[in-house]
Design a protein around this motif. Structure first.
Motif, PDB file in Angstrom:
ATOM      1  N   GLY A 378      11.280 -19.751  30.029  1.00  0.00           N
ATOM      2  CA  GLY A 378      12.177 -20.174  29.550  1.00  0.00           C
ATOM      3  C   GLY A 378      12.400 -20.228  27.520  1.00  0.00           C
ATOM      4  N   ASP A 379      12.968 -19.103  26.993  1.00  0.00           N
ATOM      5  CA  ASP A 379      13.061 -19.830  25.741  1.00  0.00           C
ATOM      6  C   ASP A 379      13.807 -20.156  24.478  1.00  0.00           C
ATOM      7  N   ALA A 380      14.868 -21.067  25.372  1.00  0.00           N
ATOM      8  CA  ALA A 380      16.247 -21.504  25.027  1.00  0.00           C
ATOM      9  C   ALA A 380      16.232 -22.114  25.203  1.00  0.00           C
ATOM     10  N   PHE A 381      17.502 -23.421  24.789  1.00  0.00           N
ATOM     11  CA  PHE A 381      18.268 -24.798  25.322  1.00  0.00           C
ATOM     12  C   PHE A 381      18.689 -24.450  26.057  1.00  0.00           C
ATOM     13  N   ASN A 382      19.792 -23.123  25.757  1.00  0.00           N
ATOM     14  CA  ASN A 382      21.028 -22.762  26.587  1.00  0.00           C
ATOM     15  C   ASN A 382      21.027 -21.414  27.723  1.00  0.00           C
ATOM     16  N   VAL A 383      19.776 -21.566  27.198  1.00  0.00           N
ATOM     17  CA  VAL A 383      19.594 -19.979  28.703  1.00  0.00           C
ATOM     18  C   VAL A 383      18.842 -20.075  29.824  1.00  0.00           C
ATOM     19  N   ILE A 384      19.378 -20.724  31.197  1.00  0.00           N
ATOM     20  CA  ILE A 384      18.289 -20.409  32.253  1.00  0.00           C
ATOM     21  C   ILE A 384      18.058 -18.674  32.818  1.00  0.00           C
TER      22      ILE A 384
END
Length: 548
Positions: A378-384
């Motif tokens: 992952g690279d973002a807090f709101n992306v699975i």
């Protein structure tokens, strides 16, 4: 008027809030294609096929980019080589009043006439001369300033060749070519093999490894020779290993006329995971004429007091394998996990499941380790994310146990991924390392006696370590012995010398330079005494143990 203004402000806030709610609702309804791993449902479903072990599409484990050493000008490098060449020259011109002990050592067959201590005192004097100490310090610090990763050891190889030329020692180059460029950057071929002696049988090998590690050096109080290449460091003492073997080469060259047999000096690249030892064995470093009959190596050891020598018969270091697991799920929004297939959950379950292999499958009387050392997703807090990656190592004290553990890891990856509806790609290193095994007969009849001779605190039953070492490939080919040279009690704050008990691969690792003459002595004694042992065995018949 006041009431009207308040009402207007309230309405404006309501409009703003409504806009925010609408934009948030749109974000919830659609995956964010501008963020990593945002893919449509069909594309994700196309990727969720039968779980199989597939070849990696990207560079697998331990891939390092070649970085140009821009910190040094060509003139600076020439100056470095001139410095070590001058230090080597001072040794080659140094004369010793009496080397008759060595000549008599080889020429006589009357074993009872030889007190081993007489030869040792001669070697000790030569190893601890001021010229030798200056050479060892100058050479080691030059190498430490220029750390190079596996299969990229150009400066190191050039330095070795420069010194061997100055010492008038014949050598060949081009050893340890990289046969797995899909896994390791660099062409390789930087290994050097020197030869001292008659060029005839018997023949033995002295080996030193030469590559550095991808670590930013943090060692204190070594500003004058600290690594000048960001992200690279000699954190495992290989600069010291090369230097000690070069020092031994200088002494052995001085007594070459008295040597009966051949000493093969092996300067080996790519020990840190690249199996450079295996490449050199495959290329014939053991079998080339005259074939080598014994091999000896050593490693500085921070957990032992400085100057103490230790070893043991049988396995002394572990077999080792590296793995990389890519878990492929279905990416989506963190607010809607039911519409995604989360590879992080799968990877987390796998990490826990792998811990049960040793604890619940391997006998408590067997040695084995499965360690997960890297995990990314992952690279973002709101992306699975769509993919999670796990890396780690497998270790055991026998090849059979290592392969058994590897089979269990493969099975665990397959079943865990299937249970969580994920695909996976499992990649192992191109060459696993077998255990480093000291030949029991050679150890008991010869090697331990040399250790006792040099170290008053000699340890002949040190506990095996689960670290891996590609000297093991030499041990598989011919009877061999690997030693640990203690260096853990060095350092002196008053004289600006850093403590030397930091562990191997630690960014604050520091070599205790005072143990390098001990390493020189060990190499020289092993070479001369093993050649005489083999000479007497050949003369007297098979199976007789010769006096050292």
């Amino acid at each position: 008027t006041l009431t009207t203004n308040v009402e207007i402000q309230i309405k404006m806030k309501q409009i703003l809030l409504l806009k925010l709610l609408l934009s948030h609702a749109l974000l919830l309804c659609y995956p964010c294609s501008s963020l990593p791993f945002g893919r449509g449902k069909k594309a994700e479903e196309d990727n969720l096929q039968t779980n199989t072990i597939q070849p990696a599409e990207e560079d697998p484990i331990s891939t390092h980019e070649i970085q140009q050493n821009e910190s040094f000008t060509s003139q600076e490098i020439q100056d470095e080589h001139a410095s070590v060449r001058g230090a080597a020259s001072s040794i080659s011109q140094e004369t010793h009043a009496d080397t008759n002990h060595i000549l008599e050592f080889f020429s006589s067959s009357a074993l009872e006439l030889y007190a081993p201590q007489a030869l040792q005192e001669e070697i000790h004097e030569m190893s601890n001369s001021e010229h030798m100490k200056n050479f060892l310090t100058t050479t080691r610090r030059s190498l430490h300033r220029h750390p190079e990763l596996m299969y990229q050891e150009t400066f190191t190889s050039d330095t070795i060749q420069t010194i061997l030329k100055e010492l008038d020692i014949k050598f060949t180059t081009g050893w340890a070519k990289n046969t797995h460029e899909e896994a390791f950057a660099g062409p390789g071929g930087y290994g050097v093999v020197g030869v001292i002696g008659t060029g005839e049988e018997p023949c033995i090998i002295l080996r030193a490894d030469m590559d550095a590690l991808p670590i930013n050096e943090q060692t204190q109080q070594v500003d004058s020779f600290q690594s000048r290449t960001a992200g690279k460091m000699h954190a495992c003492g290989h600069d010291g290993h090369v230097t000690m073997l070069l020092g031994a080469a200088a002494l052995l060259k001085q007594v070459e006329a008295s040597i009966v047999g051949t000493i093969r000096l092996v300067f080996q690249p790519a020990e840190e995971g690249g199996a450079g030892g295996k490449r050199m064995v495959e290329e014939g470093v053991v079998t080339t004429s005259p074939p080598a009959r014994h091999a000896f190596g050593m490693h500085v050891w921070p957990t032992l007091p400085s100057g103490v020598i230790a070893s043991r018969p049988g396995a002394i270091m572990a077999a080792a394998e590296m793995f990389e697991i890519k878990i492929e799920g279905k990416g989506g929004h963190a607010a809607m996990p039911h519409l995604a297939i989360d590879p992080i959950v799968t990877a987390s379950a796998l990490v826990m499941n792998l811990q049960t292999i040793v604890s619940r499958i391997v006998s408590p009387l067997e040695a084995g380790v499965v360690s997960v050392t890297m995990m990314s997703a992952g690279d973002a807090f709101n992306v699975i994310p769509s993919v999670a990656t796990i890396r780690g190592t497998i270790r055991a004290l026998s090849t059979e146990m290592l392969l058994s553990l590897r089979d269990r890891v493969s099975h665990m990856v397959s079943t865990t991924s299937e249970m969580h509806r994920c695909n996976y790609t499992l990649t192992y290193s191109p060459d696993y390392y077998p255990p480093t095994v000291n030949d029991p007969e050679l150890f008991n009849s010869f090697s331990q006696n040399v250790g006792k001779l040099l170290s008053k605190d000699w340890i002949d039953d040190i506990e095996p370590t689960m670290g891996g070492e590609d000297f093991s490939f030499f041990g598989e080919a011919i009877p061999s012995t690997f030693f640990f040279l203690g260096q853990g009690s060095g350092g002196d704050e008053a004289h600006h010398l850093p403590p030397t008990n930091y562990g191997l691969h630690n960014p604050s690792f520091a070599l205790d330079e005072t143990v390098m003459p001990v390493g020189v002595e060990l190499h020289v004694n092993l070479a001369l005494r093993s050649l005489r042992k083999l000479k007497l065995e050949d003369e007297e018949g098979v199976g007789q143990s010769a006096e050292l």
